[in-house]
Structure formats: C-alpha cells, structure tokens
Design a protein around this motif. Structure first.
Motif, PDB file in Angstrom:
ATOM      1  N   ARG A 184       4.808   0.570 -14.207  1.00 36.33           N
ATOM      2  CA  ARG A 184       5.858   1.861 -14.649  1.00 36.33           C
ATOM      3  C   ARG A 184       6.005   2.879 -13.626  1.00 36.33           C
ATOM      4  N   ALA A 185       4.900   3.439 -12.941  1.00 37.00           N
ATOM      5  CA  ALA A 185       4.832   4.512 -12.070  1.00 37.00           C
ATOM      6  C   ALA A 185       5.399   4.068 -10.865  1.00 37.00           C
ATOM      7  N   ARG A 225       0.833  -1.522  -0.074  1.00 41.23           N
ATOM      8  CA  ARG A 225       0.149  -0.040  -0.064  1.00 41.23           C
ATOM      9  C   ARG A 225       0.716   1.297  -0.056  1.00 41.23           C
ATOM     10  N   ALA A 226       2.034   1.306   0.899  1.00 45.74           N
ATOM     11  CA  ALA A 226       2.642   2.359   0.732  1.00 45.74           C
ATOM     12  C   ALA A 226       3.549   2.755  -0.574  1.00 45.74           C
ATOM     13  N   GLY A 227       3.816   1.622  -1.153  1.00 41.96           N
ATOM     14  CA  GLY A 227       4.560   1.840  -2.402  1.00 41.96           C
ATOM     15  C   GLY A 227       3.277   2.152  -3.587  1.00 41.96           C
ATOM     16  N   TYR A 228       2.271   1.707  -3.411  1.00 37.39           N
ATOM     17  CA  TYR A 228       1.309   2.024  -4.410  1.00 37.39           C
ATOM     18  C   TYR A 228       0.800   3.846  -4.189  1.00 37.39           C
ATOM     19  N   LEU A 229       0.894   4.016  -3.096  1.00 35.70           N
ATOM     20  CA  LEU A 229       0.384   5.601  -2.916  1.00 35.70           C
ATOM     21  C   LEU A 229       1.639   6.534  -3.297  1.00 35.70           C
ATOM     22  N   ARG A 230       2.838   5.774  -2.935  1.00 35.15           N
ATOM     23  CA  ARG A 230       4.124   6.663  -3.261  1.00 35.15           C
ATOM     24  C   ARG A 230       4.289   6.733  -4.674  1.00 35.15           C
ATOM     25  N   ALA A 231       3.714   5.928  -5.636  1.00 34.01           N
ATOM     26  CA  ALA A 231       3.688   5.938  -6.957  1.00 34.01           C
ATOM     27  C   ALA A 231       2.515   6.690  -7.626  1.00 34.01           C
ATOM     28  N   GLY A 232       1.780   6.905  -6.756  1.00 32.80           N
ATOM     29  CA  GLY A 232       0.660   8.038  -7.251  1.00 32.80           C
ATOM     30  C   GLY A 232      -0.663   7.071  -7.260  1.00 32.80           C
ATOM     31  N   GLY A 233      -0.408   5.823  -7.219  1.00 35.68           N
ATOM     32  CA  GLY A 233      -1.646   4.952  -7.486  1.00 35.68           C
ATOM     33  C   GLY A 233      -2.306   4.836  -8.614  1.00 35.68           C
ATOM     34  N   HIS A 234      -3.675   4.820  -8.762  1.00 37.98           N
ATOM     35  CA  HIS A 234      -4.146   4.676 -10.005  1.00 37.98           C
ATOM     36  C   HIS A 234      -4.603   6.168 -10.772  1.00 37.98           C
ATOM     37  N   ALA A 235      -4.400   7.045  -9.598  1.00 40.74           N
ATOM     38  CA  ALA A 235      -4.498   8.420 -10.086  1.00 40.74           C
ATOM     39  C   ALA A 235      -3.338   8.927 -11.108  1.00 40.74           C
TER      40      ALA A 235
END
Length: 375
Positions: free
Chosen positions: A235-236, A211-221
């Motif tokens: 890629r993000a 979850r932390a890595g997902y949010l750090r990458a900006g997630g689906h936004a």
C-alpha cells in the motif's frame, strides 16, 4: 428455495472470478534458465531459526542467473545458535554477509525493523532487493526469474507467492485459504492498474522490490508498527506512485510456514485482526463467508431430512461450486486439490474461529509472536 438459488448464483459468480484470475490474470514467472544483469541483494531476517534455516541458505547460495548477487543475513536477537548455523552453511562464501541486529525501538515491530536494518545496512549498489523468509526454499533460478518478472510488470514491488507445503490435516485445512481468498475476491488486473492503496496484496515470504521505489515509499520504516507489514508495504508503494504485482511463485519457491498446529493457530491469530480491521467489518466478512461456503452442506442435510430434495440439491450444488474454486486455486498455485477441496466448508469455518480468537486475544492484550508483543 429462492434464497438457496441466490446462494448458488453468488458462489458460482465468485468461482467464475477465481477461474478468470487463475487462468488469465495471474502472472507466472518462467522457472527455467533466466539471467539478469542487475545487482541484486537477497535479504534474510532471522530470529531463532537454527532448526530450519539451513535449506533456505543452501538454496540462496545455489542461485543462478544473477552474476552480481549479494546475500545479507540479519541475526535478530536469536538465542538458539542461528548465527552459528549461518556461518557453518555459508563457510567462506564472499557473497554472504552476516549482520547482528539490534532490538526494535519503541513504535517498531520486530519483522519490519529487521527488514529495514537489512535494507539500510547493505551495499548501495544493488538496484533490486529480494526479501526472503527462513522457511522458504528457492529453486535455482528463482531470484533471476522474479527480478525479470518485476521488470516485465514495470512494478516497484512483486510478490511471487511460494508453493505452500502441507503435511498435516491442519495445514491442509487452513494454509490454502490465503491463495483462494486472493484469487476469489481480489481483482488482480484492477489491483495492478489501480493506484488505490486499498487494492493491494502481498506475501512477505518472498518479496522483490525495486530499490528506488522501495525507498521512495519509505520502505519498512513506513510500516514500522504494522503486523501485516507485507500488505502495508504494498500500500505504501502505491501511495508513492509505484505499481505492485502478484505472481504465482509455486515453480520458484516452496514454503512450510508452520510445523505444528499451535504454531499455525498462533501465527494466524496474531495477524487476522489486522487483515479485517474494525471488528464490525470482520464480523460482516466472516458472516458472508460462512453463509456462502459453510452453510450450504448444512442446509443440504437439513433440507433432505425435511423432505425437500430440490432445496437439498441446490444447496449441494452451492457446496460443490465452492469446492471447485478451491480446486482451481490449488491447480493454479501448486497446491493439493483432492480430497482437500471437499472440506472447504470446514476450512472456512475454521477461519471464522481463528478470526474470533484473534480479536479476543488482541482485546485482552495477549497477542505475542517470537517472544515479542504484537498488536
């Protein structure tokens, strides 16, 4: 003769790479009893999935090895009673929460927006998010095994690709190509180690993220307007400094992506243009694939008719080597090897036609999916 010999060498080298990827570098999560202590949220976006979501939901509710499991379902503007099916299957199970989605705002496509709503509207406690599509049926320890493999790989994103269920001739011709393309042309070990975003692949049917890595990458936004949101999300993650990993998920999940030929045709048509990017790049890649995998049987027949048995033999060898790559892929990913691999040349030719159709319809602004414009 020399040109055909060069063709044989090229196909042989690519098939050898398929073997290395499939036997040494492809991750295989354990399918047996696995237990994880982290809180995990399984996120399921739905849009008009009433006819096929029940098996997926039952499999999610039957998950083991994840004591702290939450299941969050988003009804994304369905008009076929999808939400009623979810309520009927879930009953009063407290682990499942059903939410109503809102229409995507300008600049967003439907799938990324649904996934982003799920990720941002769920309890903050889970440290791992698992995105699952409605056509995926998980085995009892699938979520636990995928989370364990995510941590073992020290990755922010893991894509355990499901076993693709094939029933029709069209399924058998087209569906295995994705896994074959990955194992034949993608350097799996380099992809995991390299920070380059261009070396990234993922499948959105079953996607597990820290979850932390997902949010750090900006997630689906960060991939709001991307047709291939799964690959773009990978890629993000790389751009944000995280690692990604692919895995053979055939022992963890099964997926019947399309029920009919029109669904399959339109599903690939909507996204192939985004896979290749610029039309010139697509033309070059498709031409190369056709040369390597579709031309050999044609050359073999023509050479035999022209009285050149040596050339015909080499061309036939190139065809068989290409078919061998399909066999290796099928056996590595739970697919069907025989006699489907013998039609590999036809499969690649069909991929070329679907790619041409994708660019043609996009140019005419006629690409849609689930009632929404794409591309």
């Amino acid at each position: 003769m020399s040109a055909v010999l060069a063709l044989v060498v090229a196909v042989a080298a690519l098939t050898a790479h398929t073997v290395v990827n499939a036997t040494r570098w492809l991750r295989r999560p354990a399918a047996g009893p696995v237990e994880v202590t982290e809180a995990v949220a399984v996120l399921l976006p739905l849009r008009d999935e009433a006819a096929r979501v029940a098996p997926c939901l039952r499999a999610l509710l039957a998950q083991r090895g994840v004591p702290d499991l939450r299941i969050v379902v988003l009804d994304d503007g369905s008009t076929d009673g999808t939400a009623d099916v979810v309520r009927a299957v879930a009953g009063d199970d407290p682990r499942l929460t059903l939410r109503t989605g809102v229409a995507p705002p300008p600049g967003w496509l439907g799938k990324p927006h649904a996934c982003w709503q799920l990720a941002t509207r769920t309890d903050p406690a889970p440290t791992v998010l698992a995105f699952v599509d409605a056509d995926v049926v998980l085995t009892p320890y699938a979520v636990a095994a995928a989370v364990a493999e995510l941590r073992a790989a020290d990755a922010a994103l893991l894509s355990p690709y499901p076993r693709i269920v094939v029933r029709t001739a069209a399924d058998r011709l087209v569906q295995p190509l994705l896994q074959w393309l990955w194992l034949t042309f993608l350097p799996l070990r380099a992809m995991e180690r390299s920070p380059r975003p261009s070396l990234a692949a993922a499948g959105g049917q079953f996607l597990v993220v820290d979850r932390a890595g997902y949010l750090r990458a900006g997630g689906h936004a960060a991939v709001a307007d991307r047709v291939l949101e799964d690959i773009e999300l990978a890629r993000a993650v790389k751009r944000s400094g995280g690692r990604i990993a692919l895995a053979d998920g055939s022992r963890l999940a099964a997926c019947r992506m399309y029920e009919t030929w029109p669904q399959l045709r339109d599903g690939y048509t909507k996204s192939l243009w985004a896979s290749f990017g610029h039309p010139v790049a697509a033309a070059l890649v498709v031409a190369l694939l056709l040369l390597l995998y579709t031309a050999p049987p044609l050359v073999a027949v023509l050479a035999l008719a022209a009285g050149a048995p040596a050339v015909a033999g080499l061309a036939a060898l190139a065809w068989l080597l290409g078919a061998a790559g399909r066999v290796v892929t099928a056996r590595a990913t739970g697919g069907r090897a025989w006699p489907d691999a013998l039609a590999h040349s036809v499969s690649v030719g069909l991929l070329g036609w679907l790619t041409l159709r994708s660019y043609h319809l996009r140019k005419r602004r006629r690409l849609t999916w689930r009632g929404r414009p794409v591309g």
